[in-house]
Design a protein around this motif. Structure first.
Motif, PDB file in Angstrom:
ATOM      1  N   UNK A 347      54.856  -3.138  18.194  1.00 17.79           N
ATOM      2  CA  UNK A 347      55.756  -2.747  19.268  1.00 17.79           C
ATOM      3  C   UNK A 347      56.008  -3.864  20.272  1.00 17.79           C
ATOM      4  N   UNK A 348      55.019  -4.748  20.468  1.00 15.49           N
ATOM      5  CA  UNK A 348      55.198  -5.887  21.375  1.00 15.49           C
ATOM      6  C   UNK A 348      56.315  -6.790  20.863  1.00 15.49           C
ATOM      7  N   UNK A 349      56.271  -7.092  19.573  1.00 21.75           N
ATOM      8  CA  UNK A 349      57.303  -7.953  18.989  1.00 21.75           C
ATOM      9  C   UNK A 349      58.660  -7.259  18.975  1.00 21.75           C
ATOM     10  N   UNK A 350      58.650  -5.962  18.762  1.00 22.99           N
ATOM     11  CA  UNK A 350      59.906  -5.218  18.752  1.00 22.99           C
ATOM     12  C   UNK A 350      60.573  -5.244  20.131  1.00 22.99           C
ATOM     13  N   UNK A 351      59.770  -5.185  21.193  1.00 22.77           N
ATOM     14  CA  UNK A 351      60.323  -5.224  22.554  1.00 22.77           C
ATOM     15  C   UNK A 351      61.037  -6.543  22.815  1.00 22.77           C
ATOM     16  N   UNK A 352      60.398  -7.635  22.409  1.00 22.17           N
ATOM     17  CA  UNK A 352      61.017  -8.960  22.575  1.00 22.17           C
ATOM     18  C   UNK A 352      62.319  -9.038  21.781  1.00 22.17           C
ATOM     19  N   UNK A 353      62.283  -8.523  20.570  1.00 20.35           N
ATOM     20  CA  UNK A 353      63.451  -8.563  19.696  1.00 20.35           C
ATOM     21  C   UNK A 353      64.619  -7.772  20.278  1.00 20.35           C
ATOM     22  N   UNK A 354      64.354  -6.577  20.804  1.00 19.59           N
ATOM     23  CA  UNK A 354      65.435  -5.725  21.308  1.00 19.59           C
ATOM     24  C   UNK A 354      66.157  -6.361  22.492  1.00 19.59           C
ATOM     25  N   UNK A 355      65.415  -7.000  23.373  1.00 22.95           N
ATOM     26  CA  UNK A 355      66.052  -7.681  24.507  1.00 22.95           C
ATOM     27  C   UNK A 355      66.877  -8.857  24.010  1.00 22.95           C
ATOM     28  N   UNK A 356      66.334  -9.601  23.052  1.00 18.59           N
ATOM     29  CA  UNK A 356      67.080 -10.714  22.482  1.00 18.59           C
ATOM     30  C   UNK A 356      68.363 -10.258  21.808  1.00 18.59           C
ATOM     31  N   UNK A 357      68.303  -9.162  21.078  1.00 15.86           N
ATOM     32  CA  UNK A 357      69.490  -8.619  20.404  1.00 15.86           C
ATOM     33  C   UNK A 357      70.568  -8.249  21.419  1.00 15.86           C
ATOM     34  N   UNK A 358      70.183  -7.590  22.503  1.00 14.69           N
ATOM     35  CA  UNK A 358      71.158  -7.177  23.513  1.00 14.69           C
ATOM     36  C   UNK A 358      71.838  -8.371  24.160  1.00 14.69           C
ATOM     37  N   UNK A 359      71.068  -9.413  24.438  1.00  9.74           N
ATOM     38  CA  UNK A 359      71.641 -10.618  25.045  1.00  9.74           C
ATOM     39  C   UNK A 359      72.659 -11.253  24.110  1.00  9.74           C
ATOM     40  N   UNK A 360      72.304 -11.396  22.843  1.00  4.47           N
ATOM     41  CA  UNK A 360      73.214 -12.031  21.896  1.00  4.47           C
ATOM     42  C   UNK A 360      74.463 -11.180  21.652  1.00  4.47           C
ATOM     43  N   UNK A 361      74.322  -9.858  21.692  1.00  2.00           N
ATOM     44  CA  UNK A 361      75.492  -9.003  21.501  1.00  2.00           C
ATOM     45  C   UNK A 361      76.475  -9.120  22.650  1.00  2.00           C
ATOM     46  N   UNK A 362      75.963  -9.159  23.873  1.00  2.00           N
ATOM     47  CA  UNK A 362      76.849  -9.323  25.021  1.00  2.00           C
ATOM     48  C   UNK A 362      77.530 -10.687  24.977  1.00  2.00           C
ATOM     49  N   UNK A 363      76.794 -11.714  24.547  1.00  2.00           N
ATOM     50  CA  UNK A 363      77.367 -13.064  24.435  1.00  2.00           C
ATOM     51  C   UNK A 363      78.243 -13.214  23.195  1.00  2.00           C
ATOM     52  N   UNK A 364      78.243 -12.185  22.327  1.00  5.32           N
ATOM     53  CA  UNK A 364      79.000 -12.190  21.072  1.00  5.32           C
ATOM     54  C   UNK A 364      78.570 -13.323  20.142  1.00  5.32           C
ATOM     55  N   UNK A 365      77.272 -13.616  20.145  1.00  4.02           N
ATOM     56  CA  UNK A 365      76.704 -14.626  19.231  1.00  4.02           C
ATOM     57  C   UNK A 365      76.155 -13.899  17.994  1.00  4.02           C
ATOM     58  N   UNK A 366      77.030 -13.204  17.323  1.00  6.38           N
ATOM     59  CA  UNK A 366      76.606 -12.341  16.225  1.00  6.38           C
ATOM     60  C   UNK A 366      76.210 -13.156  14.994  1.00  6.38           C
ATOM     61  N   UNK A 367      76.845 -14.309  14.802  1.00  2.55           N
ATOM     62  CA  UNK A 367      76.488 -15.142  13.654  1.00  2.55           C
ATOM     63  C   UNK A 367      75.031 -15.580  13.735  1.00  2.55           C
ATOM     64  N   UNK A 368      74.566 -15.860  14.943  1.00  5.33           N
ATOM     65  CA  UNK A 368      73.157 -16.243  15.130  1.00  5.33           C
ATOM     66  C   UNK A 368      72.257 -15.061  14.788  1.00  5.33           C
TER      67      UNK A 368
END
Length: 426
Positions: A347-368
């Motif tokens: 769950x610790x790693x999942x928390x880091x991942x979810x925040x990272x996913x949200x940031x990249x989605x707002x920035x529209x860096x979907x290819x990354x």
């Protein structure tokens, strides 16, 4: 006493004024009430049905979740990202529902044709024409229900999700005793019937709150506008979620129905923890879509909120793993405690991942995102493939290792882009 009263007043003030916090709380409550009823659903079925029946039913539900995920085509994420600023919200929602519905029928049909190859133990889903039709209808409802969740998240009114899932969970709990004669299909039918009722209620709230009218059509202009974002997110979502969604199927085929039941119950308890990072991540995406300039500040607030809620919950789950599993029966406490503890730690790693996913989605860096999730999907499936020969604990170790790799990759790409984020905020 005065301290706690002041803290309560502060929390209530934040709840009313902070949309990120409020939306996250309702999302946590929504998933929490679903997990709460889900917990009792599996307690009831564990005492009413055989372990083998539960193992087959969990595989069937896993197939349902997988097909629903595949059928979204990224429309669920696109709604959260684009609906807040859309001038044609009804058209956007209806186009998404039509696309998802048609995709569900197509993917379900392909699955049923090859069910002997994909999941031989689930061949009962193709027993006769009535069963086939019922399964395809249920699958379409499940997929659309997942899509309507995104409408309330995008509007930052997730209290409606909470109401819908409360009704859904209650129905799911009361149905299994009446369907024992159907065996594994009775468990599966309890789940899908509850989803259908939840979808009807979602449509009612969308009509009353937003004046929504259901029409099955596709707006070509809107598809051109958000299609690329939707499909890119679809690929990224599939790569991220597929390994965990197919896990019950891999385990039931590689280790047997009993081991699949032990894994599923452990993962169901671990999902109580995952409520927190998933809900905060969705709220962060909605918040960033409304105000991109404050994304960095919102991400920091989301990280703090997640840590405050998640770390104590992980410690409780690890300490009480055998006690929690014993509720389902002594065999679960004896065979699933270690896998539950490993899933809790992830769950610790999942928390880091979810925040990272949200940031990249707002920035529209979907290819990354696609590149990162592709590495994760390959790594996790390869690790699990080799782990299956060494038992359920080895599977748990492989899962936490792959989740750790995924989190590390997101941290690396976010940190590399951090100066650019600051410039944008400034």
């Amino acid at each position: 006493m005065r301290y706690f009263k002041k803290r309560l007043q502060t929390t209530w003030a934040n709840f009313k004024s902070d949309s990120l916090f409020r939306n996250a709380v309702y999302l946590i409550l929504s998933t929490g009430v679903m997990a709460f009823f889900g917990f009792f659903f599996w307690v009831i079925t564990a005492h009413l049905y055989s372990t083998a029946a539960i193992g087959v039913a969990t595989a069937a539900i896993a197939v349902t979740v997988l097909i629903s995920s595949l059928s979204q085509l990224g429309n669920n994420t696109a709604l959260v990202r684009h609906l807040p600023k859309s001038k044609n919200s009804n058209e956007l929602i209806n186009s998404s529902i039509t696309i998802v519905g048609l995709a569900t029928l197509l993917i379900t049909g392909i699955y049923l044709i090859g069910i002997e190859r994909f999941s031989p133990k689930l061949v009962f889903l193709r027993h006769d024409p009535l069963t086939i039709i019922a399964f395809m209808v249920f699958m379409t409802m499940v997929s659309i229900n997942s899509l309507t969740d995104s409408v309330f998240v995008a509007r930052r009114e997730s209290q409606y999700n909470f109401i819908v899932y409360s009704v859904f969970g209650f129905l799911k709990v009361i149905l299994p005793p009446f369907l024992i004669a159907l065996g594994a299909f009775g468990i599966f039918l309890s789940y899908t019937t509850s989803v259908v009722v939840g979808l009807i209620l979602s449509f009612y709230f969308m009509y009353k709150r937003y004046g929504y009218r259901l029409r099955l059509f596709v707006s070509r202009s809107l598809v051109r506008q958000v299609g690329g974002y939707s499909i890119s997110n679809y690929v990224a979502n599939f790569l991220a979620s597929a390994p965990l969604q197919v896990m019950p199927i891999l385990i039931v085929n590689g280790l047997g129905a009993d081991q699949a039941a032990y894994y599923y119950i452990a993962s169901m308890i671990a999902n109580l923890l995952y409520i927190i990072p998933n809900a905060v991540g969705q709220s962060l995406l909605a918040e960033g879509s409304h105000n991109e300039a404050e994304m960095l500040a919102s991400a920091k607030a989301a990280a703090i909120l997640t840590a405050k809620l998640l770390v104590p919950a992980i410690l409780v789950i690890i300490a009480a793993s055998k006690l929690l599993l014993a509720i389902f029966g002594q065999p679960y406490a004896a065979h699933a405690a270690t896998i539950l503890q490993l899933l809790a730690l992830s769950g610790v790693f999942m928390a880091i991942t979810q925040i990272g996913i949200s940031i990249l989605r707002v920035q529209k860096r979907i290819a990354v995102m696609i590149a990162i999730n592709a590495v994760y999907a390959v790594a996790s499936l390869v690790l699990v493939h080799f782990a299956l020969g060494h038992g359920l604990t080895a599977v748990g170790i492989s899962l936490i290792a792959s989740q750790g790799l995924l989190a590390l990759l997101y941290v690396m790409v976010i940190l590399m882009k951090k100066p650019a984020i600051r410039n944008k905020v400034a």
